[in-house]
Design an enzyme around this catalytic site. Sequence first.
Site, short mmCIF file in Angstrom:
data_model
loop_
_atom_site.label_atom_id
_atom_site.label_comp_id
_atom_site.label_asym_id
_atom_site.label_seq_id
_atom_site.Cartn_x
_atom_site.Cartn_y
_atom_site.Cartn_z
N LYS A 152 0.73 -1.11 0.04
CA LYS A 152 -0.04 -0.01 0.06
C LYS A 152 0.92 1.26 -0.03
O LYS A 152 2.15 1.15 0.53
CB LYS A 152 -0.87 0.14 1.26
CG LYS A 152 -1.96 1.01 1.46
CD LYS A 152 -2.64 0.72 2.74
CE LYS A 152 -3.77 1.76 2.95
NZ LYS A 152 -4.66 1.29 4.15
N LEU A 201 -7.32 8.45 3.56
CA LEU A 201 -7.14 6.93 3.95
C LEU A 201 -8.54 6.44 4.68
O LEU A 201 -8.35 5.62 5.10
CB LEU A 201 -5.84 6.70 4.84
CG LEU A 201 -4.63 7.09 4.17
CD1 LEU A 201 -3.72 6.88 5.26
CD2 LEU A 201 -4.31 6.19 3.19
N SER A 227 -9.41 1.21 2.67
CA SER A 227 -8.56 2.04 1.92
C SER A 227 -7.32 1.18 1.04
O SER A 227 -6.51 1.86 0.48
CB SER A 227 -7.79 2.92 2.76
OG SER A 227 -7.18 2.34 3.87
N ILE A 248 -7.90 -0.23 9.78
CA ILE A 248 -8.31 0.46 11.03
C ILE A 248 -9.75 0.32 11.29
O ILE A 248 -10.39 0.24 12.18
CB ILE A 248 -7.93 1.91 11.19
CG1 ILE A 248 -8.19 2.35 12.83
CG2 ILE A 248 -8.41 2.80 10.26
CD1 ILE A 248 -7.63 3.68 12.99
N GLY A 249 -10.67 0.26 9.90
CA GLY A 249 -11.94 0.29 9.85
C GLY A 249 -12.28 -0.82 8.81
O GLY A 249 -13.70 -1.07 8.75
N GLY A 250 -11.56 -1.87 8.42
CA GLY A 250 -11.85 -2.68 7.33
C GLY A 250 -10.80 -2.69 6.14
O GLY A 250 -11.34 -3.32 5.05
N SER A 251 -9.78 -1.93 6.11
CA SER A 251 -9.22 -1.50 4.91
C SER A 251 -8.44 -2.66 4.26
O SER A 251 -7.96 -2.54 3.40
CB SER A 251 -8.41 -0.48 5.27
OG SER A 251 -9.08 0.61 5.47
#
Length: 584
Positions: A152, A201, A227, A248-251
């Site tokens: 990434k 992001l 992201s 962090i949230g599903g990236s």
Amino acid sequence: MSSQSPPYVEIAERKQAELAAAIPAQWRLPKNLIPEGMLSPAESITEGPKQYERVNVMDIPRTCGILTSKELDITENYDVRGLVSAITEGKLKSEEVIRGFCKRAAIAHQLTRCLTEPLFDRALRRAEELDYKLRQTGKPVGPLHGLPVSVKDTFNVKGIDSSIGLSALAFKPAQENAALVDLLQSLGAIVIAKTNVPQTLGTLDSCNHLFGRTLNPLNRQWTAGGSTGGEGALIAMRGSMVGFGTDIGGSIRVPAMCQGIYGFKPSNGRVPYGGQESGQLEGKGRMTLQPVAGPLARSVADLGAVMAEIVPRAELYGEDGIPGIWPAISIPNSLAPPRNFTIGILKTDGVVTPLPPITRILNEVAGHLRQTPGVEVVDIPLPNALPKCQGLAGRLMGVDDGSSMLDKIENMGESLIPWLQGRMKRGKALTIEQLARLQAQRAEIEKEMLKMWTLSSSNKTRRLDAIICPIAPHPVPQMDRYNAVGYTSSFVLLDYPAGTVPVRSFAESDLELGREMDAPVIGSWDKANRQLWNEQTVDRRVYLDSPLSVQVVTPKQHDYQLFQAMEIVDRAVQGKVGSPNAKL
């Protein structure tokens, strides 16, 4: 460029020219092979899904004539361990492997805009070095000798930008490698490219003003996810063997879901995270919700192959790494397992009710698992603490006032991308006391959630080895329509390892045309989710052939157990139960 254009326009043009120049002329697709409507990077953001036809570009790499038959074999017919063995045994050269994957990555980029920094020249030089060392010594450089990988854009690579789609950070090359990059190189892996991300992001659709919007190679109307969306597209198109993202949230899990591949979000510390550009206040993650790094791949076995080398070394390379082991025990699934493996089915997070096809796929997976020897399946009730997780995770992500990121965007004259418009604005930073209260709430939730894994509050014997739940409460949506993140962000809050396993494609029988949901609406997030199923607001046929996946979750620090559980689920749904290579 007009003298009145905002500063980011000229920078974006320079950056895109630099990217294009990194792709050799002989690797460029003829215009007739690029589907119509491949908009410029700027147009790809503003025009959105209405400009894209339903086009699948997955076959173009093998039919375009750019890859030789040997390069097609290299990029399509090996897993991680098989490819490394072929190189170290002298059947393949690192240089020809890396060349094949670089060419395929270049093709993937021309069809999806997945890359930010092609590292083809330096990757080929490194491959030649590895070939020379292997000839001279007869020994591989490391256990991943010659393996092509990608990262990434957030990961620093010395001498290369980590612009993360922000013009304010362009043309400012990193001074040193991220810890994970150093670790991968020590293992013999070769980083061939960096991949695209969303502005800030902070969205689940990967587009920005510097590189444009990454397209989903399965269907350009669907989001590629974020992201780590560029990685998802590149891995799906076989432009790299393994990609590394952050979550962090599903990236990691969301792009894997959107493109029908496998994603692995480990526990904090299992994979070195440091040495990344976030655009945020440095050190913020240490105070709030800490993101983690992890791999995306095309099989559970490939995830396990790289984690087996990274986990035992994480503490040596990253200041945030922790000691760990990754067992190398393989027990044929046709034999009696060492113990029963208990998997719980969790159908809702209590905040957003899954749409019918998501519930159906959970039921199907549960059915497959009930036919698997050595596996016990139980339905588990909604834990009282789980509905509290999404809101708390969101508050912890936004503890600052947002000025660090917004200053970078506004100072260069960039506008917010469509999904962020109306959602992101400057706020008020929390005080130490307010942050402490949030972390105290987190501790209470973590304590409550322990009950899910044990038999009772008094009996601390483990009841569940893993749970299966949705990744999202909806199928893969169109661009800018991804809705609820609670099914993924909650497990970052809890620091539970979690992974994505694709099950099957969305079929005609999943449409349920003419039938609407009759369950009561829970709240605003649930109401928004219904818009993705209501036939007045969406043509459900847009979901046809999209990948349907499930999320597998295990307790904190049980990362190897997550790998085991993902393999059990994968073999069950693929009809491979009883295979002599299955692991329990």
